[in-house]
Motif scaffolding. Structure first.
Motif, PDB file in Angstrom:
ATOM      1  N   GLY A   1       0.810  -1.208   0.000  1.00 53.70           N
ATOM      2  CA  GLY A   1       0.000   0.000   0.000  1.00 53.70           C
ATOM      3  C   GLY A   1       0.843   1.256   0.000  1.00 53.70           C
ATOM      4  O   GLY A   1       0.431   2.287   0.521  1.00 53.70           O
ATOM      5  N   GLY A   2       2.052   1.191  -0.539  1.00 57.66           N
ATOM      6  CA  GLY A   2       2.917   2.350  -0.628  1.00 57.66           C
ATOM      7  C   GLY A   2       3.741   2.608   0.623  1.00 57.66           C
ATOM      8  O   GLY A   2       4.443   3.611   0.706  1.00 57.66           O
ATOM      9  N   LEU A   3       3.665   1.717   1.601  1.00 52.56           N
ATOM     10  CA  LEU A   3       4.443   1.905   2.830  1.00 52.56           C
ATOM     11  C   LEU A   3       5.893   1.483   2.608  1.00 52.56           C
ATOM     12  O   LEU A   3       6.165   0.521   1.898  1.00 52.56           O
ATOM     13  N   SER A   4       6.791   2.184   3.262  1.00 54.14           N
ATOM     14  CA  SER A   4       8.201   1.803   3.201  1.00 54.14           C
ATOM     15  C   SER A   4       8.454   0.668   4.196  1.00 54.14           C
ATOM     16  O   SER A   4       7.626   0.396   5.069  1.00 54.14           O
ATOM     17  N   THR A   5       9.604   0.058   4.093  1.00 52.14           N
ATOM     18  CA  THR A   5       9.988  -0.985   5.046  1.00 52.14           C
ATOM     19  C   THR A   5      10.013  -0.426   6.458  1.00 52.14           C
ATOM     20  O   THR A   5       9.550  -1.067   7.406  1.00 52.14           O
ATOM     21  N   ASP A   6      10.534   0.795   6.617  1.00 46.71           N
ATOM     22  CA  ASP A   6      10.568   1.424   7.941  1.00 46.71           C
ATOM     23  C   ASP A   6       9.160   1.634   8.495  1.00 46.71           C
ATOM     24  O   ASP A   6       8.910   1.423   9.680  1.00 46.71           O
ATOM     25  N   ASP A   7       8.225   2.051   7.629  1.00 45.29           N
ATOM     26  CA  ASP A   7       6.831   2.232   8.063  1.00 45.29           C
ATOM     27  C   ASP A   7       6.238   0.905   8.552  1.00 45.29           C
ATOM     28  O   ASP A   7       5.579   0.851   9.584  1.00 45.29           O
ATOM     29  N   ILE A   8       6.468  -0.156   7.777  1.00 47.00           N
ATOM     30  CA  ILE A   8       5.923  -1.471   8.127  1.00 47.00           C
ATOM     31  C   ILE A   8       6.537  -1.951   9.440  1.00 47.00           C
ATOM     32  O   ILE A   8       5.824  -2.456  10.315  1.00 47.00           O
ATOM     33  N   MET A   9       7.848  -1.798   9.609  1.00 46.48           N
ATOM     34  CA  MET A   9       8.501  -2.230  10.848  1.00 46.48           C
ATOM     35  C   MET A   9       7.980  -1.439  12.042  1.00 46.48           C
ATOM     36  O   MET A   9       7.762  -1.991  13.123  1.00 46.48           O
ATOM     37  N   ALA A  10       7.749  -0.142  11.877  1.00 42.12           N
ATOM     38  CA  ALA A  10       7.199   0.666  12.957  1.00 42.12           C
ATOM     39  C   ALA A  10       5.807   0.172  13.358  1.00 42.12           C
ATOM     40  O   ALA A  10       5.468   0.102  14.541  1.00 42.12           O
ATOM     41  N   MET A  11       5.002  -0.208  12.352  1.00 47.80           N
ATOM     42  CA  MET A  11       3.660  -0.727  12.644  1.00 47.80           C
ATOM     43  C   MET A  11       3.736  -2.040  13.401  1.00 47.80           C
ATOM     44  O   MET A  11       2.959  -2.255  14.345  1.00 47.80           O
ATOM     45  N   THR A  12       4.667  -2.912  13.037  1.00 43.93           N
ATOM     46  CA  THR A  12       4.758  -4.206  13.715  1.00 43.93           C
ATOM     47  C   THR A  12       5.244  -4.052  15.143  1.00 43.93           C
ATOM     48  O   THR A  12       4.939  -4.875  16.001  1.00 43.93           O
ATOM     49  N   ARG A  13       5.977  -2.986  15.399  1.00 37.32           N
ATOM     50  CA  ARG A  13       6.478  -2.722  16.754  1.00 37.32           C
ATOM     51  C   ARG A  13       5.472  -1.929  17.587  1.00 37.32           C
ATOM     52  O   ARG A  13       5.703  -1.675  18.763  1.00 37.32           O
TER      53      ARG A  13
END
Length: 77
Positions: free
Chosen positions: A63-75
């Protein structure tokens, strides 16, 4: 399970996954007079996990999220 007119059967997905039988895996059939068995071809390593990763590579929809965005969400950040 029924054998088709071409001699084909569908191996249930849970059995294929447990046995590491991904597409393009070579298999052998054996018959002992009563039972037919199917197994990965001799000498073929169970490197199916690597093939699975390769098959899935690039299929995630972020959905256009960066890897950093996804990792922040998982944390939970």
């Amino acid at each position: 399970m029924r054998v088709t007119s071409k001699g084909q059967v569908t191996i249930p997905i849970d059995i294929r996954e447990k046995a590491g039988l991904l597409p393009n895996t070579d298999v052998e059939f054996n018959y002992d007079g009563n039972v037919v068995t199917v197994s990965r071809k001799s000498g073929q390593k169970a490197g199916t996990r690597l093939r699975m990763v390769e098959r899935l590579r690039g299929t995630a929809h972020t959905g256009g999220l960066s890897t950093d965005d996804i990792m922040a969400m998982t944390r939970g950040e």
